[in-house]
Motif scaffolding. Sequence first.
Motif, PDB file in Angstrom:
ATOM      1  N   ILE A 419       0.875  -1.164   0.000  1.00  0.00           N
ATOM      2  CA  ILE A 419       0.000   0.000   0.000  1.00  0.00           C
ATOM      3  C   ILE A 419       0.916   1.217   0.000  1.00  0.00           C
ATOM      4  O   ILE A 419       1.634   1.470   0.962  1.00  0.00           O
ATOM      5  CB  ILE A 419      -0.941  -0.025   1.216  1.00  0.00           C
ATOM      6  N   GLN A 420       0.898   1.920  -1.135  1.00  0.00           N
ATOM      7  CA  GLN A 420       1.863   2.996  -1.345  1.00  0.00           C
ATOM      8  C   GLN A 420       1.438   4.279  -0.637  1.00  0.00           C
ATOM      9  O   GLN A 420       0.271   4.463  -0.314  1.00  0.00           O
ATOM     10  CB  GLN A 420       1.994   3.297  -2.839  1.00  0.00           C
ATOM     11  N   ALA A 421       2.407   5.156  -0.462  1.00  0.00           N
ATOM     12  CA  ALA A 421       2.125   6.484   0.065  1.00  0.00           C
ATOM     13  C   ALA A 421       2.760   7.501  -0.872  1.00  0.00           C
ATOM     14  O   ALA A 421       3.703   7.182  -1.604  1.00  0.00           O
ATOM     15  CB  ALA A 421       2.695   6.629   1.469  1.00  0.00           C
ATOM     16  N   THR A 422       2.244   8.724  -0.856  1.00  0.00           N
ATOM     17  CA  THR A 422       2.805   9.749  -1.731  1.00  0.00           C
ATOM     18  C   THR A 422       4.161  10.203  -1.182  1.00  0.00           C
ATOM     19  O   THR A 422       4.288  10.476   0.011  1.00  0.00           O
ATOM     20  CB  THR A 422       1.885  10.976  -1.833  1.00  0.00           C
ATOM     21  N   ALA A 423       5.150  10.259  -2.063  1.00  0.00           N
ATOM     22  CA  ALA A 423       6.485  10.672  -1.629  1.00  0.00           C
ATOM     23  C   ALA A 423       6.574  12.182  -1.480  1.00  0.00           C
ATOM     24  O   ALA A 423       7.338  12.694  -0.675  1.00  0.00           O
ATOM     25  CB  ALA A 423       7.520  10.173  -2.625  1.00  0.00           C
ATOM     26  N   LEU A 424       5.797  12.896  -2.281  1.00  0.00           N
ATOM     27  CA  LEU A 424       5.842  14.358  -2.258  1.00  0.00           C
ATOM     28  C   LEU A 424       4.419  14.897  -2.132  1.00  0.00           C
ATOM     29  O   LEU A 424       3.462  14.253  -2.541  1.00  0.00           O
ATOM     30  CB  LEU A 424       6.479  14.894  -3.556  1.00  0.00           C
ATOM     31  N   ALA A 425       4.324  16.076  -1.561  1.00  0.00           N
ATOM     32  CA  ALA A 425       3.014  16.716  -1.441  1.00  0.00           C
ATOM     33  C   ALA A 425       2.643  17.343  -2.778  1.00  0.00           C
ATOM     34  O   ALA A 425       3.511  17.762  -3.543  1.00  0.00           O
ATOM     35  CB  ALA A 425       3.073  17.790  -0.358  1.00  0.00           C
ATOM     36  N   VAL A 426       1.344  17.405  -3.077  1.00  0.00           N
ATOM     37  CA  VAL A 426       0.887  18.167  -4.238  1.00  0.00           C
ATOM     38  C   VAL A 426      -0.077  19.250  -3.764  1.00  0.00           C
ATOM     39  O   VAL A 426      -0.828  19.060  -2.807  1.00  0.00           O
ATOM     40  CB  VAL A 426       0.218  17.299  -5.330  1.00  0.00           C
ATOM     41  N   GLY A 427      -0.010  20.375  -4.437  1.00  0.00           N
ATOM     42  CA  GLY A 427      -0.870  21.485  -4.038  1.00  0.00           C
ATOM     43  C   GLY A 427      -0.891  22.534  -5.128  1.00  0.00           C
ATOM     44  O   GLY A 427      -0.408  22.303  -6.244  1.00  0.00           O
TER      45      GLY A 427
END
Lengths: 566, 162
Positions: A419-427
């Motif tokens: 179950i992956q997680a986002t490495a970087l934030a997006v905005g």
Amino acid sequence: MAEQEYTVASDSENTGEEKSSSSPPPSLPEIAVGIDIGTSQCSIAVWNGSQVNILRNTRNQKLIKSFVTFKDEVPSGGVTNQLSHDQEMLTGASIFNMKRLIGRVDTDPVVHAAKNLPFMVQTLDIGVRPFIAALVNNAWRSTTPEEVLAIFLVELRLMAETSLKRAVRNVVLTVPVSFSRFQLTRIERACAMAGLHVLRLMPEPTAIALLYAQQQQMTSHDNMGSGSERLAVIFNMGAGYCDVAVTATAGGVSQIKSLAGNAIGGEDILQNMMRHIAPQPQEASSSSTAALRVATQDAIHKLSSEDNAQIEVGDKISKVLDRSEFEEVNEEVFKECERLVTQCLRDARVEGCDIDDVIMVGGCSCIPRVREVVKKVCKKDEVYGGVNALEGAVRGAALEGAVTSGIHDPFGSLDLLTIQATALAVGVRGNGNRFVTVIPRNTMVPARKDLFFTTVNDGQKEALVVVYEGEGGESVEENHLLGYFKIVGIPEAGRGVPEINVCMDIDASNALRVFAAVLMPGCSSPVVPVVEVRMPTVDDGHGWCAQALNAKFGSALDLVTLQRKM
Amino acid sequence: MLSSSPTSFAHPFLSSSPPLSPLSPQSRAARISPPLVSASCSYTCAEDSPRLHQIPRRLSTATASLYEILEVPHGATSQDIKSAYRRLARICHPDVAGTDRTNSVSSADEFMKIHAAYCTLSDPEKRSVYDRRMLRRSRPLTVGTSGLGSYVGRNWETDQCW
């Protein structure tokens, strides 16, 4: 191999659709192969029905040097090309370290560091892609990192097709945690040029996490599902990048709790040492620089097991390096490793004492100081021994390839999931020049989140949605620009009245889509058609786009977050 | 890549009541009520596609509590909740539940719901807040984390039989 098979689709071509020579019969799912494209070495592996099999080239190598030589009419890469000695790669005719250059603009410090390499990396420092060229018959022949990578991938594909006796099209690749979405599109582009279709781009430590999940499941098969969860820190440092992940594993499911990464690796250590040994700058493509590079590399390897190493280059340099000197010169690199592990633990909200296993992979994980630093932060005396430092990533990628291809294993060896997680934030850009996070770092994927914005000017009929990605730095400049689009048709109203909903959606294959809708108070449906944009839309990572937008629109089309009274 | 087919355009904004961010618990409940009616329909129509037969027909989340979403009893231990989450992940995560567009969208939605339920119930503090709220209300609440507003809203669109 026939010569024309080495040709690569043009760089402007976005899809490898027509390039695939023969697709598998639709009834049989094609098992995707796993590829670990390393800065210095690559490998390719596939699930063979019962286990992961790492493929070998005709010289029986599992780990293949990542480089492409432009010597003759047909460029040849490390898969087919046998170097008689290491210096042969350093004449200027070969391009290597593609992974450190791909998708970066010429203002990037990582690109600047590559100017010490024997091939040409020219920068104008204006935010465009750097000019890269190989020295062929005393002429500089231009190329791009994507093209070089594609030539290399074609060789890998042909090698796999020969070995598997079938067409290879679907791939799972491992990528550094710190890669921006723009860089990921360049990797996809290179794959498409090589006739490969990317099923997944996995951050490297998450591939290791999948392999670890499989190992844990095998050793504790009887208590599967009992929920006995193991927390592991995965530290992966190769020639180009250092990545860390914290993962919670039980019952074949590995949940990524946090990711951290930076473009720091063996190449930095090597360049630090070369500068230390020969402080006066030399011609990058000269044979003495090449000899120095090879000798320094050997000495660094030796220092992993011995206390000192002798360096001899021609009759000019003769030096004994000891390990403490090596550690002092690279102090900054080791500090950064420590920072990344500390940050990753903090983001996962775990303490060092909660950690069950520390897994260390990648070439630099052999460096005693790196092991010390990681063990210290994780408060562990031992490193997990079950994962091969150089083969772990490609094995994990091959497992993911089998899982995402829908392959079922009767013995349950593929009952796995990361179950992956986002490495970087997006905005998006809002509130002036601020980065307003919509999906934070380390959010579980698939993910969908939204925020409400409003206009800054009275009667503002249009608004610019500028999408950024990064570690969540406050100003937009600290983040990567992914793209932008305009919302039009906002009904005339005072500032702060229209509600602009920006929703971001990341699906399981990590594709990011941005939706924007205009709502007016008292009206439940959008007043103009919703805009859906697949990101990134910037096509050359142009560093000047942000300035150009600013020059053209100023703050006329700005957005601010909507503050509401409860 | 697997996603982005223009035919399956779905937008997340049709949720009715005033869009708030962050949302108060009350408004959150109000906001999600309309889409819930169609949420149950998605499972019936999605079941026409062959791959989805692998996903056991699960409780309609329209009226399901977080416990029902995770298929655990109210008194479940945190260990039970973790196991249940992993078991459901193995069934519903888009990586294992199918690769074509239709299913990956519905399994992504399904999995996000499971994950949201897990996030609330695996955190003792959030769980006790949720339990208290459930006691106070006659109707169980389904949503536990912020950011879910649009996600549920989007279901309303995706879940139509197109």
